[in-house]
Design a protein around this motif. Structure first.
Motif, PDB file in Angstrom:
ATOM      1  N   ASP A 178       2.539   3.245 -13.256  1.00 31.17           N
ATOM      2  CA  ASP A 178       1.398   2.066 -12.783  1.00 31.17           C
ATOM      3  C   ASP A 178       1.947   1.001 -12.140  1.00 31.17           C
ATOM      4  OD1 ASP A 178      -0.344   3.742 -14.258  1.00 31.17           O
ATOM      5  OD2 ASP A 178       0.137   2.699 -16.346  1.00 31.17           O
ATOM      6  N   GLY A 187       3.294   8.957 -10.797  1.00 28.02           N
ATOM      7  CA  GLY A 187       2.531   8.700 -12.194  1.00 28.02           C
ATOM      8  C   GLY A 187       2.934   7.343 -12.823  1.00 28.02           C
ATOM      9  N   GLN A 191       0.883  -1.247  -0.068  1.00 28.87           N
ATOM     10  CA  GLN A 191      -0.066  -0.048   0.054  1.00 28.87           C
ATOM     11  C   GLN A 191       1.046   1.185   0.278  1.00 28.87           C
ATOM     12  OE1 GLN A 191      -2.613  -0.369   3.369  1.00 28.87           O
ATOM     13  NE2 GLN A 191      -4.068  -1.929   2.278  1.00 28.87           N
ATOM     14  N   THR A 219       2.422   1.498  -3.416  1.00 28.35           N
ATOM     15  CA  THR A 219       1.455   1.968  -4.271  1.00 28.35           C
ATOM     16  C   THR A 219       1.268   3.466  -4.282  1.00 28.35           C
ATOM     17  OG1 THR A 219       0.530  -0.103  -4.049  1.00 28.35           O
ATOM     18  CG2 THR A 219      -0.732   1.685  -5.034  1.00 28.35           C
ATOM     19  N   SER A 220       1.314   3.859  -3.055  1.00 30.83           N
ATOM     20  CA  SER A 220       0.785   5.586  -2.994  1.00 30.83           C
ATOM     21  C   SER A 220       1.977   6.312  -3.391  1.00 30.83           C
ATOM     22  CB  SER A 220       0.558   5.764  -1.507  1.00 30.83           C
ATOM     23  OG  SER A 220       1.625   5.718  -0.692  1.00 30.83           O
ATOM     24  N   HIS A 236      10.449   2.079  -5.200  1.00 34.37           N
ATOM     25  CA  HIS A 236       9.422   2.589  -4.569  1.00 34.37           C
ATOM     26  C   HIS A 236       9.651   1.492  -2.932  1.00 34.37           C
ATOM     27  CE1 HIS A 236       7.670   3.280  -8.529  1.00 34.37           C
ATOM     28  NE2 HIS A 236       7.864   4.585  -7.948  1.00 34.37           N
ATOM     29  N   SER A 275       4.247   5.217  -5.900  1.00 41.04           N
ATOM     30  CA  SER A 275       4.260   5.027  -7.472  1.00 41.04           C
ATOM     31  C   SER A 275       3.158   5.794  -7.988  1.00 41.04           C
ATOM     32  CB  SER A 275       4.235   3.811  -7.898  1.00 41.04           C
ATOM     33  OG  SER A 275       2.793   3.122  -7.482  1.00 41.04           O
ATOM     34  N   GLU A 276       1.776   6.051  -7.372  1.00 39.95           N
ATOM     35  CA  GLU A 276       0.781   6.767  -8.107  1.00 39.95           C
ATOM     36  C   GLU A 276       1.053   8.347  -7.866  1.00 39.95           C
ATOM     37  OE1 GLU A 276      -2.465   5.794  -5.674  1.00 39.95           O
ATOM     38  OE2 GLU A 276      -2.909   4.100  -6.767  1.00 39.95           O
TER      39      GLU A 276
END
Length: 104
Positions: free
Chosen positions: A86, A84, A74, A77-78, A92, A80-81
């Motif tokens: 995917d 920008g 999680q 993911t935040s 990360h 990487s988002e």
């Protein structure tokens, strides 16, 4: 409500046993090396007793690993988002790992 899947306790137990056996072998090597240097300490070596984990400890370990990995994914993911991207990349995970280890 969906029940979260966790790791197979047999798998975690096998991993623990592997680590315990490697540490026991390492201890035995170190003790034999020490024994060669200190022959005066006859009879003072530790017994190598088997290490075991009960089922509740294994279940708890499985749940802790599941939570740790879920949190790592999680957080990665935040990041990487925010960049920008995917996909989660190793960078990360490297960025979130120090704080994650402190939190756990």
């Amino acid at each position: 409500m969906e029940i979260a899947k966790t790791f197979d306790s047999d798998l975690i137990h096998a991993i623990f046993k592997l680590v315990w056996s490697r540490r026991a072998q390492e201890r035995a090597r170190n003790e034999s090396a020490d024994h060669m240097e200190n022959e005066a300490e006859i009879g003072s070596s530790r017994k190598n007793r088997p290490t075991a984990a009960n089922s509740n400890a294994l279940k708890l370990s499985c749940e802790l690993l599941r939570m740790f990995i879920t949190e790592a994914v999680q957080r990665a993911t935040s990041i990487s988002e925010a960049e920008g991207v995917d996909k989660i990349e190793a960078t990360h995970l490297e960025r979130i790992l120090p704080q994650l280890l402190l939190d756990f």
